[in-house]
Design a protein around this motif. Structure first.
Motif, PDB file in Angstrom:
ATOM      1  N   GLN A   1       0.921  -1.420   0.173  1.00 15.50           N
ATOM      2  CA  GLN A   1       0.043  -0.267   0.161  1.00 15.50           C
ATOM      3  C   GLN A   1       0.638   1.339  -0.385  1.00 15.50           C
ATOM      4  O   GLN A   1       0.682   2.217  -0.432  1.00 15.50           O
ATOM      5  CB  GLN A   1      -1.167   0.085   0.772  1.00 15.50           C
ATOM      6  CG  GLN A   1      -1.992  -0.570   1.237  1.00 15.50           C
ATOM      7  CD  GLN A   1      -2.286  -1.223   2.895  1.00 15.50           C
ATOM      8  OE1 GLN A   1      -2.489  -0.920   3.107  1.00 15.50           O
ATOM      9  NE2 GLN A   1      -4.117  -2.062   2.809  1.00 15.50           N
ATOM     10  N   GLN A   2       1.892   0.722   0.465  1.00 10.13           N
ATOM     11  CA  GLN A   2       3.106   2.069   0.146  1.00 10.13           C
ATOM     12  C   GLN A   2       3.039   3.127  -1.083  1.00 10.13           C
ATOM     13  O   GLN A   2       3.808   4.278  -0.774  1.00 10.13           O
ATOM     14  CB  GLN A   2       4.307   1.679   0.911  1.00 10.13           C
ATOM     15  CG  GLN A   2       4.288   1.898   3.002  1.00 10.13           C
ATOM     16  CD  GLN A   2       3.695   3.318   3.573  1.00 10.13           C
ATOM     17  OE1 GLN A   2       2.491   2.707   3.860  1.00 10.13           O
ATOM     18  NE2 GLN A   2       4.268   3.674   3.368  1.00 10.13           N
ATOM     19  N   GLY A   3       2.791   2.375  -1.847  1.00  8.97           N
ATOM     20  CA  GLY A   3       3.564   3.220  -3.456  1.00  8.97           C
ATOM     21  C   GLY A   3       4.826   3.248  -3.562  1.00  8.97           C
ATOM     22  O   GLY A   3       5.681   1.950  -3.399  1.00  8.97           O
ATOM     23  N   SER A   4       5.770   4.121  -3.608  1.00 11.26           N
ATOM     24  CA  SER A   4       6.535   4.248  -4.160  1.00 11.26           C
ATOM     25  C   SER A   4       7.313   4.744  -2.316  1.00 11.26           C
ATOM     26  O   SER A   4       8.961   5.061  -2.546  1.00 11.26           O
ATOM     27  CB  SER A   4       7.507   5.353  -4.681  1.00 11.26           C
ATOM     28  OG  SER A   4       7.279   6.752  -4.330  1.00 11.26           O
ATOM     29  N   GLU A   5       7.319   4.911  -1.282  1.00  7.71           N
ATOM     30  CA  GLU A   5       7.854   4.806  -0.036  1.00  7.71           C
ATOM     31  C   GLU A   5       8.005   3.776   0.776  1.00  7.71           C
ATOM     32  O   GLU A   5       7.524   2.583   0.331  1.00  7.71           O
ATOM     33  CB  GLU A   5       6.760   5.662   0.598  1.00  7.71           C
ATOM     34  CG  GLU A   5       6.110   6.978   0.676  1.00  7.71           C
ATOM     35  CD  GLU A   5       7.421   8.021   0.692  1.00  7.71           C
ATOM     36  OE1 GLU A   5       7.983   8.044   1.512  1.00  7.71           O
ATOM     37  OE2 GLU A   5       8.009   8.734  -0.308  1.00  7.71           O
ATOM     38  N   PRO A   6       9.156   3.444   1.157  1.00  2.57           N
ATOM     39  CA  PRO A   6       9.448   2.507   1.392  1.00  2.57           C
ATOM     40  C   PRO A   6       9.105   1.948   3.360  1.00  2.57           C
ATOM     41  O   PRO A   6       7.894   2.731   3.628  1.00  2.57           O
ATOM     42  CB  PRO A   6      11.199   2.730   1.845  1.00  2.57           C
ATOM     43  CG  PRO A   6      11.314   4.391   2.287  1.00  2.57           C
ATOM     44  CD  PRO A   6      10.230   4.204   1.195  1.00  2.57           C
TER      45      PRO A   6
END
Length: 102
Positions: free
Chosen positions: A22-27
């Motif tokens: 769910q975080q998309g491009s965020e780690p």
């Protein structure tokens, strides 16, 4: 960016995996003893970062080895991307085969 302890990951891996997706491009950052030790990305984001990293290393090698300091051509970059995609597919298929044997 989400921060989780290694204990949270160990006890709730399913929730952790869903969070990463769910975080998309965020780690999702995992800590041990209150210090960051890992960053986990979605698969497609990690593959894109690997491709860009390989591309940058290729460009750097071209610059170091070239007699002139020209930028790589579009054809050279397309060839590089093709080679990277082929290698990634080979690694992925080998990984699938190993997992099937288990």
């Amino acid at each position: 960016m989400q921060l989780l302890t290694s204990q949270q990951v160990q006890t709730g891996f399913g929730k952790f995996a869903d969070l990463v997706k769910q975080q998309g491009s965020e780690p999702v950052i995992i800590t041990q003893r209150k210090r960051p030790t890992m960053a986990v990305f979605r698969y497609d984001e990690a593959m894109e970062m690997m491709r860009l990293s390989a591309k940058m290393r290729f460009i750097q090698a071209l610059r170091e080895n070239a007699k002139d300091s020209r930028e790589p051509t579009d054809e050279e970059m397309a060839e590089l991307n093709r080679l990277i995609d082929e290698e990634r597919e080979i690694v992925y298929q080998e990984s699938l085969k190993k997992n099937e044997r288990k």
